[in-house]
Design a protein around this motif. Structure first.
Motif, PDB file in Angstrom:
ATOM      1  N   VAL A 344     -45.171 -27.689   2.761  1.00 59.64           N
ATOM      2  CA  VAL A 344     -46.015 -28.095   3.876  1.00 59.64           C
ATOM      3  C   VAL A 344     -47.140 -27.076   4.041  1.00 59.64           C
ATOM      4  CG1 VAL A 344     -44.181 -29.299   5.147  1.00 59.64           C
ATOM      5  CG2 VAL A 344     -44.519 -26.842   5.495  1.00 59.64           C
ATOM      6  N   PRO A 345     -48.231 -27.433   4.754  1.00 62.28           N
ATOM      7  CA  PRO A 345     -49.278 -26.447   5.026  1.00 62.28           C
ATOM      8  C   PRO A 345     -48.745 -25.279   5.855  1.00 62.28           C
ATOM      9  CG  PRO A 345     -50.068 -28.685   5.422  1.00 62.28           C
ATOM     10  CD  PRO A 345     -48.580 -28.788   5.212  1.00 62.28           C
ATOM     11  N   PRO A 346     -49.384 -24.106   5.758  1.00 58.29           N
ATOM     12  CA  PRO A 346     -48.917 -22.928   6.503  1.00 58.29           C
ATOM     13  C   PRO A 346     -48.806 -23.161   8.010  1.00 58.29           C
ATOM     14  CG  PRO A 346     -50.547 -22.281   4.864  1.00 58.29           C
ATOM     15  CD  PRO A 346     -50.521 -23.777   4.867  1.00 58.29           C
ATOM     16  N   ARG A 347     -49.694 -23.971   8.581  1.00 56.09           N
ATOM     17  CA  ARG A 347     -49.661 -24.186  10.029  1.00 56.09           C
ATOM     18  C   ARG A 347     -48.344 -24.839  10.469  1.00 56.09           C
ATOM     19  NH1 ARG A 347     -54.376 -27.912  11.835  1.00 56.09           N
ATOM     20  NH2 ARG A 347     -55.513 -26.599  10.350  1.00 56.09           N
ATOM     21  N   THR A 348     -47.712 -25.610   9.572  1.00 56.45           N
ATOM     22  CA  THR A 348     -46.444 -26.251   9.913  1.00 56.45           C
ATOM     23  C   THR A 348     -45.324 -25.217  10.010  1.00 56.45           C
ATOM     24  OG1 THR A 348     -47.212 -28.213   8.737  1.00 56.45           O
ATOM     25  CG2 THR A 348     -44.885 -28.123   9.294  1.00 56.45           C
ATOM     26  N   LEU A 349     -45.305 -24.268   9.077  1.00 58.33           N
ATOM     27  CA  LEU A 349     -44.318 -23.186   9.158  1.00 58.33           C
ATOM     28  C   LEU A 349     -44.555 -22.337  10.405  1.00 58.33           C
ATOM     29  CD1 LEU A 349     -44.052 -22.000   5.443  1.00 58.33           C
ATOM     30  CD2 LEU A 349     -42.700 -23.725   6.650  1.00 58.33           C
ATOM     31  N   GLU A 350     -45.824 -22.098  10.752  1.00 57.02           N
ATOM     32  CA  GLU A 350     -46.142 -21.352  11.970  1.00 57.02           C
ATOM     33  C   GLU A 350     -45.607 -22.083  13.204  1.00 57.02           C
ATOM     34  OE1 GLU A 350     -47.423 -18.498  12.657  1.00 57.02           O
ATOM     35  OE2 GLU A 350     -48.299 -17.789  10.771  1.00 57.02           O
ATOM     36  N   ALA A 351     -45.730 -23.403  13.204  1.00 59.19           N
ATOM     37  CA  ALA A 351     -45.241 -24.182  14.343  1.00 59.19           C
ATOM     38  C   ALA A 351     -43.726 -24.049  14.476  1.00 59.19           C
ATOM     39  CB  ALA A 351     -45.639 -25.653  14.178  1.00 59.19           C
ATOM     40  N   PHE A 352     -43.010 -24.064  13.366  1.00 55.67           N
ATOM     41  CA  PHE A 352     -41.561 -23.871  13.419  1.00 55.67           C
ATOM     42  C   PHE A 352     -41.217 -22.467  13.916  1.00 55.67           C
ATOM     43  CE2 PHE A 352     -41.113 -27.652  10.698  1.00 55.67           C
ATOM     44  CZ  PHE A 352     -39.962 -28.215  11.230  1.00 55.67           C
ATOM     45  N   ALA A 353     -41.925 -21.468  13.406  1.00 53.67           N
ATOM     46  CA  ALA A 353     -41.640 -20.084  13.804  1.00 53.67           C
ATOM     47  C   ALA A 353     -41.885 -19.877  15.292  1.00 53.67           C
ATOM     48  CB  ALA A 353     -42.491 -19.124  12.980  1.00 53.67           C
ATOM     49  N   ARG A 354     -42.956 -20.469  15.828  1.00 52.99           N
ATOM     50  CA  ARG A 354     -43.244 -20.332  17.267  1.00 52.99           C
ATOM     51  C   ARG A 354     -42.210 -21.056  18.125  1.00 52.99           C
ATOM     52  NH1 ARG A 354     -48.555 -21.488  15.493  1.00 52.99           N
ATOM     53  NH2 ARG A 354     -48.312 -23.631  16.284  1.00 52.99           N
ATOM     54  N   ALA A 355     -41.692 -22.179  17.612  1.00 52.95           N
ATOM     55  CA  ALA A 355     -40.778 -22.992  18.419  1.00 52.95           C
ATOM     56  C   ALA A 355     -39.346 -22.473  18.383  1.00 52.95           C
ATOM     57  CB  ALA A 355     -40.821 -24.439  17.938  1.00 52.95           C
ATOM     58  N   LEU A 356     -38.987 -21.678  17.352  1.00 51.34           N
ATOM     59  CA  LEU A 356     -37.612 -21.207  17.215  1.00 51.34           C
ATOM     60  C   LEU A 356     -37.279 -20.189  18.305  1.00 51.34           C
ATOM     61  CD1 LEU A 356     -35.046 -21.324  15.422  1.00 51.34           C
ATOM     62  CD2 LEU A 356     -35.987 -19.365  14.151  1.00 51.34           C
ATOM     63  N   VAL A 357     -36.204 -20.452  19.046  1.00 49.84           N
ATOM     64  CA  VAL A 357     -35.807 -19.566  20.152  1.00 49.84           C
ATOM     65  C   VAL A 357     -34.319 -19.290  20.081  1.00 49.84           C
ATOM     66  CG1 VAL A 357     -37.670 -20.288  21.696  1.00 49.84           C
ATOM     67  CG2 VAL A 357     -35.497 -21.545  21.695  1.00 49.84           C
ATOM     68  N   ARG A 358     -33.958 -18.127  20.602  1.00 52.56           N
ATOM     69  CA  ARG A 358     -32.556 -17.724  20.751  1.00 52.56           C
ATOM     70  C   ARG A 358     -32.082 -18.212  22.110  1.00 52.56           C
ATOM     71  NH1 ARG A 358     -28.341 -16.757  17.643  1.00 52.56           N
ATOM     72  NH2 ARG A 358     -26.990 -15.065  18.310  1.00 52.56           N
ATOM     73  N   ASN A 359     -30.992 -18.987  22.135  1.00 52.61           N
ATOM     74  CA  ASN A 359     -30.561 -19.558  23.412  1.00 52.61           C
ATOM     75  C   ASN A 359     -29.313 -18.927  23.982  1.00 52.61           C
ATOM     76  OD1 ASN A 359     -28.516 -20.571  21.779  1.00 52.61           O
ATOM     77  ND2 ASN A 359     -29.223 -22.697  21.842  1.00 52.61           N
ATOM     78  N   ARG A 360     -29.013 -17.728  23.502  1.00 51.18           N
ATOM     79  CA  ARG A 360     -27.892 -17.014  24.110  1.00 51.18           C
ATOM     80  C   ARG A 360     -28.024 -15.508  23.857  1.00 51.18           C
ATOM     81  NH1 ARG A 360     -22.841 -18.740  20.150  1.00 51.18           N
ATOM     82  NH2 ARG A 360     -23.301 -17.348  18.406  1.00 51.18           N
TER      83      ARG A 360
END
Length: 360
Positions: A344-360
């Motif tokens: 995928v284009p780099p911006r798609t990986l950036e979107a995943f990295a920004r959205a990934l969160v620790r929930n505990r």
């Protein structure tokens, strides 16, 4: 180091050390050739060509169905826009519900990889080592993982471009157009009678080719039978054996979530993978979470592991259409290390990295 990513289309890739786990399963999302021999040969079971004005899903389903039962022997070549070239010899046979494939690399480190349905076994002659693992998804184009008719139509369109020839075989040429900048487009040469993909180009937003894969030579008169490939795959006598067991997990139960979805991409699998050797002889092996998403054509995998005490450097890499992003994730309880990888284009990986969160 050279390893082979499981996210689908690369023969050999240079990626961060976290992806060493994938060395046991080199993958080829190859276009699948026809099951008849000779220049201009007609292949496989006839399949109606989609009518004028048909959508992307009609073309893709035809390609996908054709890829399931084809038998062949051929030389497969992958080239990137930057000039990198990789090749492999592929044997593919089917008998009933059983499909067996052998892939022998012709460039880069020597290795032979066999796949029997979901079982993958890789022989590394230099180390006299054989690695085995179970995998769920076949790496063919298109795999249509998690895809529905509506989701494909929302993000992709189809444009027939006329006719062509590949390896002496007549084809229909169709362009699969991405409707946004979060995914690549594709141009496929499909054998006219069956719909089998003989050549595939991955296209960026400007229409430039970032990667091309095709069979340069094909043989179909006498494909190697399933039993012969199975015997080769199971002959591990004299080899050191290493088996990687995947543990299905729920990312939420492991403490991970996406704060918002990335448009078009749906989760398709999540596993804990053992990597490396245990710190002590009888100790547990290090594990890494692999969380995989797909929009039906493109696949993105998130590899998450504790940061640890080793020195790491954040980076972005590209090999053809495969992009890799590595990033440190701060956490009060101990930092984590993310490697996001996909075609995928780099911006798609950036979107995943920004959205990934620790929930505990």
């Amino acid at each position: 180091m050279h390893v082979s990513p499981a996210s689908r289309r690369r023969l050999v890739a240079t990626v961060p050390a976290a992806l060493l786990v994938l060395a046991a399963a080199p993958s080829l999302a190859q276009p699948v050739p026809p099951a008849a021999a000779g220049p201009g040969a007609v292949a496989g079971t006839p399949s109606p060509v989609p009518a004028p004005g048909a959508g992307a899903i009609d073309w893709l389903r035809r390609m996908h169905e054709a890829a399931r039962t084809t038998e062949y022997v051929g030389t497969f070549v992958v080239s990137t826009g930057a000039g990198a070239l990789s090749s492999a010899r592929i044997w593919h046979a089917c008998e009933g519900a059983v499909c067996v494939e052998r892939v022998e690399t012709l460039s880069g480190p020597q290795r032979s990889t066999f796949r029997r349905n979901e079982l993958v076994r890789t022989f590394l002659p230099d180390q006299r080592l054989v690695k085995t693992e179970q995998r769920e998804n076949l790496d063919v184009f298109p795999n249509l993982l998690g895809a529905t008719e509506s989701s494909i139509a929302e993000f992709y369109d189809a444009r027939p471009l006329g006719r062509g020839r590949v390896a002496g075989i007549d084809t229909d040429v169709v362009q699969i157009v991405a409707k946004d900048a979060m995914r690549f487009g594709y141009r496929a040469w499909c054998e006219r009678r069956s719909g089998l993909v003989l050549k595939l180009q991955t296209l960026d937003a400007r229409g430039a080719v970032v990667e091309q894969s095709a069979f340069s030579e094909l043989q179909f008169e006498e494909p190697v039978p399933v039993v012969a490939l199975t015997e080769m795959m199971d002959n591990t006598q004299g080899w050191k054996a290493e088996r990687s067991k995947l543990e299905p997990v729920k990312p939420e139960a492991e403490g991970w979530a996406l704060s918002q979805p990335v448009p078009g991409f749906k989760p398709v699998s999540s596993y804990m993978r053992p990597i490396g050797e245990p710190k002590f002889f009888f100790g547990p092996r290090k594990r890494i979470l692999q969380w995989t998403f797909s929009d039906g054509l493109a696949t993105v995998s998130l590899f998450i592991e504790p940061y640890g005490d080793q020195v790491r450097q954040e980076a972005a890499q590209a090999l053809g259409a495969t992009y890799t992003l590595s990033r440190r994730l701060p956490d009060p309880a101990g930092d984590w290390w993310l490697t996001a990888m996909g075609e995928v284009p780099p911006r798609t990986l950036e979107a995943f990295a920004r959205a990934l969160v620790r929930n505990r």
